[in-house]
Write a protein that holds these residues in place. Structure first.
Motif, PDB file in Angstrom:
ATOM      1  N   ALA A 221       1.207  -1.257   0.153  1.00  0.00           N
ATOM      2  CA  ALA A 221      -0.009   0.033  -0.448  1.00  0.00           C
ATOM      3  C   ALA A 221       0.915   1.083  -0.131  1.00  0.00           C
ATOM      4  CB  ALA A 221      -0.798   0.215   1.184  1.00  0.00           C
ATOM      5  N   ALA A 222       2.437   1.509   0.360  1.00  0.00           N
ATOM      6  CA  ALA A 222       2.866   2.613   0.506  1.00  0.00           C
ATOM      7  C   ALA A 222       3.224   2.752  -0.744  1.00  0.00           C
ATOM      8  CB  ALA A 222       4.123   2.341   1.778  1.00  0.00           C
ATOM      9  N   GLU A 223       3.688   1.652  -1.542  1.00  0.00           N
ATOM     10  CA  GLU A 223       4.346   1.835  -2.496  1.00  0.00           C
ATOM     11  C   GLU A 223       3.492   1.829  -3.350  1.00  0.00           C
ATOM     12  OE1 GLU A 223       7.112  -0.737  -6.067  1.00  0.00           O
ATOM     13  OE2 GLU A 223       6.352  -1.301  -4.433  1.00  0.00           O
ATOM     14  N   ALA A 224       2.467   1.744  -3.711  1.00  0.00           N
ATOM     15  CA  ALA A 224       1.233   2.270  -4.545  1.00  0.00           C
ATOM     16  C   ALA A 224       0.916   3.380  -4.297  1.00  0.00           C
ATOM     17  CB  ALA A 224      -0.006   1.136  -4.243  1.00  0.00           C
ATOM     18  N   SER A 225       0.514   4.345  -3.464  1.00  0.00           N
ATOM     19  CA  SER A 225       0.766   5.713  -2.859  1.00  0.00           C
ATOM     20  C   SER A 225       1.251   6.741  -3.138  1.00  0.00           C
ATOM     21  CB  SER A 225       0.885   6.036  -1.747  1.00  0.00           C
ATOM     22  OG  SER A 225       1.883   5.839  -1.029  1.00  0.00           O
ATOM     23  N   LEU A 226       3.378   6.245  -3.413  1.00  0.00           N
ATOM     24  CA  LEU A 226       3.600   6.089  -4.716  1.00  0.00           C
ATOM     25  C   LEU A 226       3.301   6.573  -5.831  1.00  0.00           C
ATOM     26  CD1 LEU A 226       6.943   8.438  -4.180  1.00  0.00           C
ATOM     27  CD2 LEU A 226       7.931   5.419  -4.365  1.00  0.00           C
ATOM     28  N   ARG A 227       3.343   5.347  -5.701  1.00  0.00           N
ATOM     29  CA  ARG A 227       2.893   5.351  -7.283  1.00  0.00           C
ATOM     30  C   ARG A 227       1.070   6.031  -8.454  1.00  0.00           C
ATOM     31  NH1 ARG A 227       6.426   1.897 -10.126  1.00  0.00           N
ATOM     32  NH2 ARG A 227       7.632   0.862  -8.483  1.00  0.00           N
ATOM     33  N   GLU A 228       0.615   6.064  -6.990  1.00  0.00           N
ATOM     34  CA  GLU A 228      -0.307   6.954  -7.216  1.00  0.00           C
ATOM     35  C   GLU A 228      -0.221   8.414  -7.270  1.00  0.00           C
ATOM     36  OE1 GLU A 228      -5.148   7.626  -5.376  1.00  0.00           O
ATOM     37  OE2 GLU A 228      -3.950   6.339  -4.611  1.00  0.00           O
ATOM     38  N   GLU A 229       1.004   8.851  -6.266  1.00  0.00           N
ATOM     39  CA  GLU A 229       0.816  10.217  -6.656  1.00  0.00           C
ATOM     40  C   GLU A 229       1.335  11.065  -7.764  1.00  0.00           C
ATOM     41  OE1 GLU A 229       0.858  14.067  -4.640  1.00  0.00           O
ATOM     42  OE2 GLU A 229      -0.729  12.033  -4.083  1.00  0.00           O
ATOM     43  N   PHE A 230       2.796   9.691  -8.180  1.00  0.00           N
ATOM     44  CA  PHE A 230       3.404  10.180  -9.623  1.00  0.00           C
ATOM     45  C   PHE A 230       3.205   9.311 -10.929  1.00  0.00           C
ATOM     46  CE2 PHE A 230       5.138  11.937  -5.084  1.00  0.00           C
ATOM     47  CZ  PHE A 230       5.612  13.202  -5.707  1.00  0.00           C
ATOM     48  N   PRO A 231       2.341   9.613 -11.006  1.00  0.00           N
ATOM     49  CA  PRO A 231       1.979   7.833 -11.594  1.00  0.00           C
ATOM     50  C   PRO A 231       2.401   8.049 -12.888  1.00  0.00           C
ATOM     51  CG  PRO A 231       0.590   9.636 -12.404  1.00  0.00           C
ATOM     52  CD  PRO A 231       1.055  10.247 -11.091  1.00  0.00           C
ATOM     53  N   ALA A 232       3.540   8.792 -14.144  1.00  0.00           N
ATOM     54  CA  ALA A 232       4.516   8.276 -14.900  1.00  0.00           C
ATOM     55  C   ALA A 232       5.739   9.149 -14.335  1.00  0.00           C
ATOM     56  CB  ALA A 232       3.564   9.628 -15.927  1.00  0.00           C
ATOM     57  N   ALA A 233       5.539   8.725 -13.014  1.00  0.00           N
ATOM     58  CA  ALA A 233       7.391   8.840 -12.991  1.00  0.00           C
ATOM     59  C   ALA A 233       7.956   7.879 -12.723  1.00  0.00           C
ATOM     60  CB  ALA A 233       7.869   9.455 -11.736  1.00  0.00           C
TER      61      ALA A 233
END
Length: 353
Positions: A221-233
């Motif tokens: 969930a922690a990693e998913a939150s990062l990817r959701e905040e910066f989806p194209a990074a």
């Protein structure tokens, strides 16, 4: 903030006076004229032997000096003055605004207008305008309903080169239109086993510093939150960031006393958001403020809701301690990472509930 006259080092303040340092926090009186001024006053420089220094206007008055009519050292700022300047700058978003115009708007000298604006907003008027234009451009590009050139002009830039010059986007407009593709963010996670219901910590960092610090129920969930905040990074695990995670956990376990000052932050937002996030970092561990108190201390008592929105958009928990801001009744209100986590952080810091 005024300072105690007894703490003034005369050699230091004299150098500041000679340099006409407008940010210096003292006042000086000239015995031959009987007038006291701010160090940035445009009056004729005094002789050293005729100069006395004071921590407050009241100290100068008590010593028999009267206020300068040029720099008006006793002048106080109306709470609405900064709001007036902000509103005017936002209306004139497509053209530069002279300090003389702002000064006339609020009845102050141009230099005083800039000084009080920067104190309240953490940026000069021109920097504030650039941030507003950049935010408008950011919103245009994020919507995806327009091309880069159209978005640049709609945001108030006179030319495409202006948008690329000193843009606070952290990347070129074209890359932002692509969702930030090409931005590299490393991350590391760890379980906060000694911090009650906080769960897992994730630290995400660009080459400039920490851009994401979140709390989650699991490492996934922690990693998913990062990817959701910066989806194209471009996001990848970075073991070297484990030290940063350990620093955050140490700060939590220590009740917030350690400020983790060696961790650089990559905070991106408007001038107003950055000012709020800076104000959050100045709230001592173990203390809380209401949103209205924070707004008042920033010189904008009518901006409580805007302050609350800025707190809600904070991407770096713990290090930018938005958990230290509560409702007017003392209630915890909302928290991006859950009210129970907010309660636990305040408990660890010894804040009175």
């Amino acid at each position: 903030m005024m300072i105690n006259a007894n703490t003034l080092d005369e050699e230091t303040v004299w150098r500041q006076l000679v340099a006409r340092d407008r940010n210096a926090e003292f006042f000086y009186g000239v015995s031959t004229t009987g007038v006291f001024c701010r160090p940035g006053c445009g009056s004729r420089p005094p002789l050293r032997e005729n100069t006395r220094f004071f921590g407050t206007p009241a100290d100068a008055r008590a010593a028999g000096f009267r206020a300068c009519k040029r720099c008006k050292p006793e002048e106080t700022v109306r709470p609405s003055a900064v709001a007036q300047m902000c509103a005017y700058l936002e209306r004139q978003i497509d053209k530069p605004v002279r300090l003389a115009t702002l000064g006339k708007l609020i009845g102050m000298s141009p230099f005083t207008a800039q000084r009080v604006f920067k104190q309240a907003m953490g940026a000069t008027p021109s920097q504030y305008q650039r941030a507003i234009r950049a935010n408008a451009l950011r919103n245009q590009l994020r919507d995806g309903e327009t091309n880069v050139t159209t978005a640049i002009y709609d945001a108030g830039y006179g030319s495409s080169s202006r948008a690329y010059e000193k843009t606070p986007l952290g990347m070129t407009p074209g890359r932002f239109l692509a969702g930030g593709r090409g931005e590299k963010i490393g991350f590391a996670t760890a379980e906060s086993s000694d911090a009650g219901p906080l769960g897992w910590i994730i630290v995400g960092s660009t080459e400039r510093g920490v851009c994401w610090l979140a709390l989650a129920d699991s490492p996934e969930a922690a990693e998913a939150s990062l990817r959701e905040e910066f989806p194209a990074a471009e996001i990848a695990s970075d073991p070297t960031l484990q030290k940063a995670v350990a620093t955050v956990l140490e700060r939590i376990a220590g009740g917030g006393g350690k400020q983790a000052q060696n961790l650089p932050l990559d905070l991106r937002g408007t001038a107003f958001q950055l000012r709020v996030w800076q104000a959050l970092q100045e709230i001592p561990a173990g203390e809380t403020k209401t949103y209205s108190q924070l707004a008042a201390e920033m010189g904008m008592p009518n901006s409580t809701r805007a302050v609350a929105r800025a707190c809600a958009t904070n991407r770096v928990s713990v290090l930018v301690p938005c958990h230290r801001v509560v409702g007017v009744s003392g209630s915890l209100t909302g928290y991006r990472w859950g009210v129970e986590r907010k309660r636990q952080l305040l408990k660890a810091e010894g804040a009175r509930r």
